[in-house]
Scaffold this active site. Structure first.
Site, PDB file in Angstrom:
ATOM      1  N   ASP A 146       0.878  -1.161   0.000  1.00 16.46           N
ATOM      2  CA  ASP A 146       0.000   0.000   0.000  1.00 16.46           C
ATOM      3  C   ASP A 146       0.914   1.208   0.000  1.00 16.46           C
ATOM      4  OD1 ASP A 146      -2.904   0.484  -0.089  1.00 16.46           O
ATOM      5  OD2 ASP A 146      -2.425   1.868   1.541  1.00 16.46           O
ATOM      6  N   ARG A 157       9.271   2.395  -3.010  1.00 14.29           N
ATOM      7  CA  ARG A 157       9.037   0.958  -3.271  1.00 14.29           C
ATOM      8  C   ARG A 157      10.364   0.203  -3.305  1.00 14.29           C
ATOM      9  NH1 ARG A 157       5.867   1.799  -6.740  1.00 14.29           N
ATOM     10  NH2 ARG A 157       4.089   1.642  -5.353  1.00 14.29           N
TER      11      ARG A 157
HETATM   12  P1  ITT Z   1      -3.448  -2.288  -5.542  1.00 10.71           P
HETATM   13  O1  ITT Z   1      -4.226  -1.841  -4.322  1.00 10.71           O
HETATM   14  O2  ITT Z   1      -4.169  -3.319  -6.349  1.00 10.71           O
HETATM   15  O3  ITT Z   1      -2.036  -2.671  -5.217  1.00 10.71           O
HETATM   16  P2  ITT Z   1      -3.518   0.515  -6.232  1.00 10.71           P
HETATM   17  O4  ITT Z   1      -2.949   1.316  -7.347  1.00 10.71           O
HETATM   18  O5  ITT Z   1      -4.972   0.742  -5.862  1.00 10.71           O
HETATM   19  O6  ITT Z   1      -3.295  -1.036  -6.555  1.00 10.71           O
HETATM   20  P3  ITT Z   1      -2.714   1.564  -3.664  1.00 10.71           P
HETATM   21  O7  ITT Z   1      -4.052   1.437  -3.032  1.00 10.71           O
HETATM   22  O8  ITT Z   1      -1.499   1.222  -2.842  1.00 10.71           O
HETATM   23  O9  ITT Z   1      -2.590   0.686  -4.965  1.00 10.71           O
HETATM   24  O10 ITT Z   1      -2.575   3.056  -4.207  1.00 10.71           O
HETATM   25  C1  ITT Z   1      -1.337   3.519  -4.579  1.00 10.71           C
HETATM   26  C2  ITT Z   1      -1.502   4.755  -5.437  1.00 10.71           C
HETATM   27  O11 ITT Z   1      -0.502   5.713  -5.041  1.00 10.71           O
HETATM   28  C3  ITT Z   1      -1.244   4.431  -6.886  1.00 10.71           C
HETATM   29  O12 ITT Z   1      -2.423   4.084  -7.590  1.00 10.71           O
HETATM   30  C4  ITT Z   1      -0.624   5.740  -7.389  1.00 10.71           C
HETATM   31  O13 ITT Z   1      -1.636   6.654  -7.686  1.00 10.71           O
HETATM   32  C5  ITT Z   1       0.140   6.227  -6.165  1.00 10.71           C
HETATM   33  N1  ITT Z   1       1.523   5.688  -6.191  1.00 10.71           N
HETATM   34  C6  ITT Z   1       2.048   4.703  -5.409  1.00 10.71           C
HETATM   35  N2  ITT Z   1       3.318   4.438  -5.754  1.00 10.71           N
HETATM   36  C7  ITT Z   1       3.604   5.256  -6.775  1.00 10.71           C
HETATM   37  C8  ITT Z   1       4.740   5.436  -7.580  1.00 10.71           C
HETATM   38  O14 ITT Z   1       5.836   4.693  -7.431  1.00 10.71           O
HETATM   39  N3  ITT Z   1       4.681   6.355  -8.538  1.00 10.71           N
HETATM   40  C9  ITT Z   1       3.581   7.103  -8.722  1.00 10.71           C
HETATM   41  N4  ITT Z   1       2.455   6.988  -8.039  1.00 10.71           N
HETATM   42  C10 ITT Z   1       2.458   6.056  -7.059  1.00 10.71           C
END
Ligand code: ITT
Length: 200
Positions: A69, A182
């Site tokens: 997350d 990450r």
């Molecule tokens: P899962 O829950 O299925 O893993 P998700 O995209 O919904 O997919 P999250 O709930 O953890 O995952 O939300 C993370 C969001 O934060 C992601 O959709 C991006 O908008 C942002 N984010 C996270 N890491 C990022 C990165 O390395 N670069 C850019 N945006 C990022």
């Protein structure tokens, strides 16, 4: 031994495959395992949601499972979008451009020195029997005035790294993994994965 990367975000799957390329496990995705469930992210913190996702998918897939997350915390917005990063301005899957445009318009009047932000990532690794461990990572930066670059995903085009004078979407994937939230969380989780693999 398989390691399930339990995310519906293809950007995350790609990054974990690259970061873990020499880990002695076979990386598999939800698609490859035919897992379609989507647990509701009801947690108030990144850790709560990472644990909730890792537990649910380890139970569903019967595999050693990693979930993350993550999100963007912007100081001038009181830490928003935070845990709501994937849902900021709606729940549509492919709306990342709209999401970062909302951020840019909210920060229109905010001067450069107050545009500080960080990406945060909590990784949770779970076994089907209920063992669970977490690791976290962070990267500090600034929210740029305009989007730049086409690498990465999500908010990367507006996340400026002063030390590199580039956004997260302008740097190479290798450099992103070296410095990113990450990349940091994943590196911390390597000994945890190796240890938990032996207990499966
Ligand atoms: P899962 O829950 O299925 O893993 P998700 O995209 O919904 O997919 P999250 O709930 O953890 O995952 O939300 C993370 C969001 O934060 C992601 O959709 C991006 O908008 C942002 N984010 C996270 N890491 C990022 C990165 O390395 N670069 C850019 N945006 C990022």
């Amino acid at each position: 031994m398989k390691l399930l990367i339990a995310t519906h975000n293809p950007g995350k799957v790609r990054e974990y495959r690259e970061i873990f390329h020499d880990l002695p496990v076979k990386i598999v995705s939800l698609d490859e395992e035919g897992i379609t469930m989507e647990p509701e992210e009801t947690g108030k913190t990144f850790k709560d949601n990472a644990v909730l996702k890792a537990r649910a998918f380890a139970g569903a897939g019967g595999l050693l499972t990693l979930a993350d997350d993550s999100g963007l915390e912007i100081d001038a917005l009181g830490g928003e979008p935070g845990v709501y990063s994937a849902r900021y301005g709606g729940t549509g899957k492919d709306e990342h451009v709209r999401r970062y445009e909302i951020v840019l318009s909210k920060l229109k009047e905010v001067p450069w020195e107050k545009r500080t932000a960080r990406f945060r990532c909590v990784v949770a690794i779970a076994t089907p029997s209920g063992m669970i461990k977490t690791a976290d990572g962070i990267v500090e930066g600034m929210i740029s005035r305009d989007p730049k670059g086409s690498n990465g995903f999500g908010y990367d085009p507006i996340f400026f790294i002063p030390e590199l004078n580039q956004t997260m979407a302008e740097i190479s994937p290798e450099m992103k993994h070296k410095i990113s939230h990450r990349g940091n969380a994943a590196r911390t989780s390597i000994p945890i994965i190796k240890e938990m693999r032996c207990k499966m």
